[in-house]
Scaffold this motif. Structure first.
Motif, PDB file in Angstrom:
ATOM      1  N   GLY A   1      -5.417 -64.472 -12.343  1.00 50.73           N
ATOM      2  CA  GLY A   1      -4.491 -63.745 -11.483  1.00 50.73           C
ATOM      3  C   GLY A   1      -4.722 -62.249 -11.536  1.00 50.73           C
ATOM      4  N   VAL A   2      -4.969 -61.727 -12.733  1.00 54.34           N
ATOM      5  CA  VAL A   2      -5.233 -60.298 -12.885  1.00 54.34           C
ATOM      6  C   VAL A   2      -6.539 -59.909 -12.191  1.00 54.34           C
ATOM      7  N   ILE A   3      -7.556 -60.777 -12.305  1.00 53.64           N
ATOM      8  CA  ILE A   3      -8.846 -60.499 -11.657  1.00 53.64           C
ATOM      9  C   ILE A   3      -8.690 -60.464 -10.143  1.00 53.64           C
ATOM     10  N   ILE A   4      -7.938 -61.436  -9.598  1.00 55.42           N
ATOM     11  CA  ILE A   4      -7.702 -61.461  -8.147  1.00 55.42           C
ATOM     12  C   ILE A   4      -6.961 -60.194  -7.716  1.00 55.42           C
ATOM     13  N   GLY A   5      -5.953 -59.823  -8.492  1.00 60.23           N
ATOM     14  CA  GLY A   5      -5.231 -58.599  -8.189  1.00 60.23           C
ATOM     15  C   GLY A   5      -6.122 -57.375  -8.276  1.00 60.23           C
ATOM     16  N   PHE A   6      -7.020 -57.378  -9.240  1.00 61.13           N
ATOM     17  CA  PHE A   6      -7.942 -56.253  -9.412  1.00 61.13           C
ATOM     18  C   PHE A   6      -8.914 -56.168  -8.232  1.00 61.13           C
ATOM     19  N   ILE A   7      -9.337 -57.327  -7.722  1.00 57.31           N
ATOM     20  CA  ILE A   7     -10.221 -57.334  -6.542  1.00 57.31           C
ATOM     21  C   ILE A   7      -9.495 -56.701  -5.345  1.00 57.31           C
ATOM     22  N   GLY A   8      -8.232 -57.088  -5.176  1.00 53.07           N
ATOM     23  CA  GLY A   8      -7.443 -56.483  -4.107  1.00 53.07           C
ATOM     24  C   GLY A   8      -7.326 -54.973  -4.288  1.00 53.07           C
ATOM     25  N   THR A   9      -7.148 -54.539  -5.525  1.00 47.38           N
ATOM     26  CA  THR A   9      -7.071 -53.117  -5.828  1.00 47.38           C
ATOM     27  C   THR A   9      -8.383 -52.417  -5.503  1.00 47.38           C
ATOM     28  N   ALA A  10      -9.509 -53.063  -5.855  1.00 49.85           N
ATOM     29  CA  ALA A  10     -10.831 -52.477  -5.585  1.00 49.85           C
ATOM     30  C   ALA A  10     -11.049 -52.283  -4.087  1.00 49.85           C
ATOM     31  N   ILE A  11     -10.607 -53.266  -3.286  1.00 46.68           N
ATOM     32  CA  ILE A  11     -10.736 -53.148  -1.832  1.00 46.68           C
ATOM     33  C   ILE A  11      -9.919 -51.966  -1.316  1.00 46.68           C
ATOM     34  N   LEU A  12      -8.723 -51.820  -1.849  1.00 49.53           N
ATOM     35  CA  LEU A  12      -7.874 -50.706  -1.447  1.00 49.53           C
ATOM     36  C   LEU A  12      -8.529 -49.359  -1.786  1.00 49.53           C
ATOM     37  N   ILE A  13      -9.131 -49.281  -2.968  1.00 56.24           N
ATOM     38  CA  ILE A  13      -9.787 -48.042  -3.400  1.00 56.24           C
ATOM     39  C   ILE A  13     -10.971 -47.727  -2.499  1.00 56.24           C
ATOM     40  N   LEU A  14     -11.821 -48.724  -2.245  1.00 54.67           N
ATOM     41  CA  LEU A  14     -13.015 -48.500  -1.426  1.00 54.67           C
ATOM     42  C   LEU A  14     -12.646 -48.091   0.001  1.00 54.67           C
ATOM     43  N   LYS A  15     -11.661 -48.780   0.545  1.00 53.48           N
ATOM     44  CA  LYS A  15     -11.244 -48.451   1.910  1.00 53.48           C
ATOM     45  C   LYS A  15     -10.577 -47.069   1.945  1.00 53.48           C
TER      46      LYS A  15
ATOM     47  N   LEU B   1      -0.516 -59.283  -4.290  1.00 49.44           N
ATOM     48  CA  LEU B   1       0.706 -60.061  -4.516  1.00 49.44           C
ATOM     49  C   LEU B   1       0.391 -61.482  -4.962  1.00 49.44           C
ATOM     50  N   PHE B   2      -0.655 -62.066  -4.377  1.00 51.63           N
ATOM     51  CA  PHE B   2      -1.057 -63.409  -4.786  1.00 51.63           C
ATOM     52  C   PHE B   2      -1.521 -63.406  -6.238  1.00 51.63           C
ATOM     53  N   GLY B   3      -2.217 -62.361  -6.636  1.00 51.95           N
ATOM     54  CA  GLY B   3      -2.655 -62.251  -8.024  1.00 51.95           C
ATOM     55  C   GLY B   3      -1.488 -62.192  -8.988  1.00 51.95           C
ATOM     56  N   VAL B   4      -0.443 -61.457  -8.602  1.00 54.51           N
ATOM     57  CA  VAL B   4       0.763 -61.367  -9.436  1.00 54.51           C
ATOM     58  C   VAL B   4       1.408 -62.743  -9.574  1.00 54.51           C
ATOM     59  N   TYR B   5       1.527 -63.450  -8.448  1.00 53.68           N
ATOM     60  CA  TYR B   5       2.118 -64.794  -8.456  1.00 53.68           C
ATOM     61  C   TYR B   5       1.328 -65.737  -9.347  1.00 53.68           C
ATOM     62  N   LEU B   6       0.005 -65.733  -9.194  1.00 47.35           N
ATOM     63  CA  LEU B   6      -0.843 -66.643  -9.952  1.00 47.35           C
ATOM     64  C   LEU B   6      -0.784 -66.354 -11.453  1.00 47.35           C
ATOM     65  N   ALA B   7      -0.788 -65.074 -11.798  1.00 47.51           N
ATOM     66  CA  ALA B   7      -0.781 -64.689 -13.212  1.00 47.51           C
ATOM     67  C   ALA B   7       0.514 -65.088 -13.913  1.00 47.51           C
ATOM     68  N   ASN B   8       1.598 -65.261 -13.141  1.00 49.17           N
ATOM     69  CA  ASN B   8       2.898 -65.518 -13.762  1.00 49.17           C
ATOM     70  C   ASN B   8       3.512 -66.854 -13.391  1.00 49.17           C
ATOM     71  N   ARG B   9       2.744 -67.688 -12.654  1.00 50.57           N
ATOM     72  CA  ARG B   9       3.257 -69.002 -12.259  1.00 50.57           C
ATOM     73  C   ARG B   9       3.290 -69.939 -13.451  1.00 50.57           C
ATOM     74  N   LYS B  10       4.383 -70.632 -13.581  1.00 54.88           N
ATOM     75  CA  LYS B  10       4.527 -71.626 -14.652  1.00 54.88           C
ATOM     76  C   LYS B  10       3.763 -72.880 -14.307  1.00 54.88           C
ATOM     77  N   LYS B  11       3.289 -73.590 -15.329  1.00 54.96           N
ATOM     78  CA  LYS B  11       2.654 -74.883 -15.092  1.00 54.96           C
ATOM     79  C   LYS B  11       3.664 -75.887 -14.574  1.00 54.96           C
ATOM     80  N   ALA B  12       3.221 -76.755 -13.691  1.00 52.84           N
ATOM     81  CA  ALA B  12       4.117 -77.775 -13.150  1.00 52.84           C
ATOM     82  C   ALA B  12       4.543 -78.725 -14.244  1.00 52.84           C
TER      83      ALA B  12
END
Length: 292
Positions: free
Chosen positions: A125-139, A281-292
């Protein structure tokens, strides 16, 4: 279930408060220097916390004070100056985006230094969020080619300090009341802040004649009361009721709030940045989602 809902409310409230702090710093720079902003922010917050929380200092065990000193320096004092310095060259929205490195650094420092475990889903989740952050920085760099991105180093250094601070709170200050932590932090740093303010030429006749000073002081007061004093108490409580990774995830939602303020203030923003924000936002959700 109740605690789960409460921690998400804390996260959203903190995101709005801290997401708005970047534009407040930007507006304060109109009439103040970065060193004056850092010093005044620390002094105003310290006075407010000591006024309301000085009685809580008696509840702190003497073994905790060294960690409160370290927490105050890493989580409050140094970043207050670094963020103001960075915003002299980088847009407020971009600064908030760079701040999203905190969760990644929290996991890395938590594992390497503090021996606080994180599971694979949190890391993903953190990696996905970081990718989103990297896109924001580059753009952002494409839209604002005239900005000096070397100043991003101040923000990156601050994210390492914030990451260390959140792990210190979780590991060594878990049993200390949030107001006591916040007040204890500022016991150590108000005097250094006053010294910096004295040597920043703030108390000169020429400076007090600056017509932009009253408005800048208004912004820094709002920043100190809400973006620092109140927010820190809420944040320390959030760390204690959740995990370091969840608490630091506030820095993933903050950029979205900051980007909205940036657009309203004339900063550039496009559809790719919007998609990157949704990825965060998806990264935040994934990083903190509880197991079913």
């Amino acid at each position: 279930m109740k605690n789960l809902n409460v921690k998400w409310i804390y996260l959203l409230v903190l995101s709005i408060i801290w997401g708005s702090s970047f534009i407040l710093i930007k507006k304060s720079l109109i009439g103040l220097t970065p060193y004056q902003i850092g010093a005044l922010r620390t002094l105003f917050t310290g006075i407010l916390l000591l006024a309301f929380g000085y009685k809580k200092l008696k509840t702190i065990h003497k073994s905790k004070w060294k960690w409160l000193l370290l927490s105050g320096l890493l989580g409050s004092f140094i970043p207050a100056f670094f963020f103001a310095i960075a915003e002299t060259e980088i847009d407020s929205a971009v600064t908030s985006i760079l701040n999203s490195l905190v969760p990644l650094n929290t996991i890395l420092l938590g594992f390497a230094v503090f021996k606080i475990a994180s599971n694979k889903r949190q890391v993903l989740g953190v990696i996905i969020g970081f990718i989103g952050t990297a896109i924001l920085i580059l753009k952002g760099s494409e839209l604002n080619p005239d900005q000096n991105y070397l100043y991003a180093g101040y923000i990156i250094a601050s994210t390492l300090m914030y990451a260390a601070n959140v792990n210190i709170i979780k590991r060594y200050l878990q049993d200390v009341k949030p107001l006591a932590i916040a007040t204890g932090n500022y016991v150590f740093i108000v005097i250094p802040a006053l010294i910096v303010l004295i040597f920043s030429d703030f108390f000169t006749i020429e400076h007090f004649k600056n017509p932009a000073l009253p408005e800048a002081l208004m912004y820094i007061t709002i920043l100190s009361v809400f973006g620092t004093a109140l927010a820190k108490i809420l944040f320390f409580r959030l760390v204690q009721m959740s995990t370091p990774v969840f608490a630091s995830s506030v820095t993933y939602i903050m950029p979205i709030v900051a980007l909205v303020w940036g657009v309203l203030d004339g900063e550039s923003f496009n559809s790719i940045q919007l998609l990157a924000s949704l990825l965060i936002l998806f990264g935040v959700y994934l990083a903190n989602r509880k197991k079913a």
